[in-house]
Enzyme design. Structure first.
Site, short mmCIF file in Angstrom:
data_model
loop_
_atom_site.label_atom_id
_atom_site.label_comp_id
_atom_site.label_asym_id
_atom_site.label_seq_id
_atom_site.Cartn_x
_atom_site.Cartn_y
_atom_site.Cartn_z
N TYR A 132 -17.10 31.34 28.18
CA TYR A 132 -15.68 30.99 28.35
C TYR A 132 -15.60 29.51 28.70
O TYR A 132 -16.37 29.01 29.53
CB TYR A 132 -15.06 31.80 29.48
CG TYR A 132 -13.72 31.28 29.96
CD1 TYR A 132 -12.53 31.85 29.51
CD2 TYR A 132 -13.63 30.18 30.84
CE1 TYR A 132 -11.29 31.36 29.93
CE2 TYR A 132 -12.39 29.69 31.25
CZ TYR A 132 -11.23 30.28 30.80
OH TYR A 132 -10.02 29.79 31.20
N GLU A 144 -7.86 26.71 25.85
CA GLU A 144 -8.77 27.74 26.35
C GLU A 144 -9.47 28.41 25.18
O GLU A 144 -8.82 28.74 24.18
CB GLU A 144 -7.97 28.77 27.15
CG GLU A 144 -8.84 29.83 27.81
CD GLU A 144 -7.99 30.88 28.55
OE1 GLU A 144 -8.07 30.93 29.78
OE2 GLU A 144 -7.26 31.62 27.88
#
Lengths: 291, 382
Positions: free
Chosen positions: B101, B189
């Site tokens: 991530y 993101e």
């Protein structure tokens, strides 16, 4: 002595020849603010009802001794206008403009902060010390002089609470609008420290809203070093997450920035929080009556 | 402005960030055609502006065009947390070896961009932060310096990225920061960021939010706005340059100033009512502006009463009253309006409204009284 808008203010208005700039420069002067100059590039030598216009802030500082700048220019030029004032040696800058890109404000913030330059706003109504000076667009008629420092992220909500206090016979030392953007020059903490040091301020009202965590940080500082009584109000309990509520900075991101979290943080440090503007004004009025 | 995954990936591709090959499909036939073009395994992904698509059944990995067609059939029209799927992203299948991530966010509190990286990819990052805080590496970037190689070294070491992967991940960090900065993003993101079995790195998802105030310098992003997916009231307000947010109640709300209107929404709820919307008419009091604002509020069928809350400052209440009265001439009013005027020239404004004696208007002096009346009228109407 009040704060920000004082007898010592020598104001230069950036964007003075624009419609809004002219209107508010003259209103501020009519109120008694010492408006010493205006700036519009390419308009040097003109005047706005007796206020001389210069090409640059540097010229206004050199010729008129300007020490405070009021920025009323369109958003795509505003960040540069702030930097120009900072470079010209102006110690205090008040930016009314709404809609400045957040990344531009990051740059501005990190330029002025280490240099000790004081920025109020952007996207704020300015600062008013009733009976002394008005810088910006606050409708001074609603307010009267008194012992309460009022600081807020919202314009009309400040007027609402100021109006309610005035109706109870209470006045203000200085009213400052901090601004509704995500990056602003003066935080609640900065304003708390200014009010704490100001002899004319005996009480403080803070008006917060959803988004960010400046209210939570202020709660810590109030507990740590603010001895004057603080009453708060927070707007936006019913705001849905992820939606910008008018102000660019008024947005709940994920679970962060809710009104409930702010209220809880303030109450945990002993700050009384009104559930609506009327109640907040009443709490303050009761406090003043007891002293 | 929030972007769809495929729009975010367009910005990524422009910046040289590797993404899987994909096609947009608005129909089942288009989805099938894309699957046939790619051949073999494809991923059919709902494009909605909300998280949790996978759990809601909005993402399906399928082996051939027939399965893709069935998946498209199931996902098109799917309601994910109130967002209806109207478009799909069909991507060529990739062989994923592991998931990380990474994000760049605009940290308002620190007033700096914040990089976050964890090897726990594919999970909700708020869960990682809450349950495995030591696994989530965080690093602020000095906006004056921008992202530097040493930032990446520090961040990757803290996140426990294996040394042999750091060259690829470091390059990706620099590219993502570049997108964050050059596109005026508030959020970039990638979850998950994946290593494929052949060792290449790829952004398997994209969540990008662009600063509304900076859209004037990104016309390509502005052009990505999906007007069809917007609420009709929000769209009308946008065209009129009014700040409007739809809520799910029946008391319509308009007023001047974002803070005052937010507060009005709260006060309606405190009075036992359900706010239908937030609408800031801003400064000024032209009949045109008030007419447009009233029309937008009333075009929401659920609205059964309206609260018009004004605190006059530089805009005087008598001007607002005049604007409101001429707005009533211009548009049909199908619900009662409670008006509260306070501040500059409030008495004059209230006198004008009293004189006009319009049956659809009730005048109240304070915000709390006005809220109570608006809530009562809404209840009577339902």
């Amino acid at each position: 002595m009040a704060i920000i808008a004082t007898k010592e203010t020598r104001l230069v208005v950036q964007g003075i020849t624009g419609h809004e700039g002219t209107f508010h420069a003259l209103r501020n002067r009519d109120y008694g603010t010492n408006v010493v100059a205006g700036v519009t590039p390419g308009r040097a030598g003109q005047d706005v009802e007796g206020i001389l216009v210069y090409d640059s802030v540097a010229d206004a500082v050199e010729h008129e001794g300007a020490n405070t700048a009021l920025v009323i220019v369109p958003p795509r030029f505003a960040a540069e206008a702030i930097l120009e004032a900072a470079e010209a040696g102006v110690a205090q800058i008040i930016c009314i403009t709404e809609g400045i890109p957040a990344h531009d404000m990051l740059e501005v913030y990190h330029y002025i902060r280490p240099r000790g330059i004081h920025l109020l706003g952007p996207n704020c109504p300015g600062a008013l010390s009733p009976g002394i000076a008005n810088i910006g667009i606050i409708p001074a008629e609603i307010f009267k002089p008194g012992p309460i420092g009022l600081m807020s992220r919202s314009g009309t909500l400040t007027y609402q609470i100021g109006g309610e206090l005035a109706a109870k016979g209470l006045g203000n030392s200085t009213i400052i609008g901090l601004g509704g953007d995500p990056v602003i020059g003066t935080s609640f903490i900065d304003a708390l420290d200014l009010f704490q040091a100001d002899d004319d301020t005996e009480y403080i009202v803070m008006v917060g809203e959803i988004g960010g965590n400046e209210e939570e940080k202020a709660a810590e500082v109030i507990a740590e070093r603010i001895t004057k009584p603080v009453v708060a109000y927070i707007a936006g309990f019913e705001a849905p997450p992820g939606k910008t509520m008018g102000h660019a900075g008024a947005i709940i991101s994920g679970s962060a920035g809710t009104a409930a979290a702010k209220q809880e943080a303030l109450e945990a440090k002993g700050v009384r929080v009104g559930t609506n503007p009327t109640e907040a004004a009443q709490i303050m009025a009761d406090l003043v009556a007891k002293h | 402005m929030d972007l769809y995954e495929h729009q975010g990936k367009e910005l990524f591709a422009k910046a040289g960030i590797p993404v899987a090959e994909g096609r947009i499909a608005y129909t089942v036939a288009e989805a099938r055609a894309a699957a046939e073009e790619f051949g073999g395994t494809v991923v059919v992904k709902s494009q909605v502006l909300v998280g949790g698509r996978g759990k809601a059944g909005g993402v399906k990995v399928v082996k051939n065009a027939d399965e893709a067609e069935a998946a498209a059939q199931a996902i098109l029209g799917l309601d994910i947390k109130g967002h209806i799927t109207r478009r799909l992203l069909i991507e060529r299948g990739v062989a994923i070896a592991k998931e990380y991530y990474v994000s760049v966010t605009f940290d308002r509190s620190a007033k700096m961009p914040l990089l976050m990286l964890t090897t726990m990819g594919g999970m909700d990052v708020e869960d990682v932060a809450a349950n495995h805080p030591d696994m989530l590496a965080r690093l602020h970037v000095d906006p004056a310096l921008g992202y530097r190689g040493f930032d990446g070294v520090q961040l990757m070491a803290a996140a426990g990225i294996p040394v042999d992967e750091r060259k690829a991940v470091g390059a990706m960090l620099a590219q993502l920061y570049g997108v964050f900065q050059s596109e005026d993003a508030m959020l970039v993101e990638v979850n998950p960021l994946v290593f494929l079995e052949d060792g290449t790195l790829l952004a398997a998802d994209a969540k990008v939010t662009i600063d509304d105030n900076a859209l004037y310098r990104h016309p390509d992003v502005e052009a990505m706005r999906d007007l069809a997916a917007m609420d009709p009231q929000e769209q009308a307000a946008r065209e009129a340059h009014l700040a409007y947010v739809k809520l799910d109640g029946d008391v319509g709300i308009l007023g001047n100033g974002a803070g005052l209107v937010m507060s009005t929404v709260d006060v309606i709820a405190q009075a036992g009512g359900r706010p239908a919307n937030f609408l800031d008419v801003g400064g000024g009091a032209s009949a045109e502006k008030i007419t447009t604002a009233l029309e937008i509020v009333l075009s929401n069928d659920r609205v059964t009463s309206v609260l018009f809350n004004i605190f006059g400052g530089i805009t005087r209440c008598d001007e607002v009253a005049k604007g409101l009265l001429s707005a009533l001439e211009k548009t049909e009013i199908r619900a009662p309006i409670v008006v509260r005027l306070d501040g500059t020239n409030a008495e004059e404004g209230r006198a004008l409204l009293a004189e006009a004696a319009r049956p659809e208007i009730t005048v109240e002096k304070t915000m709390l009284e006005a809220a109570a009346t608006a809530v009562r009228l809404a209840k009577e109407a339902s």
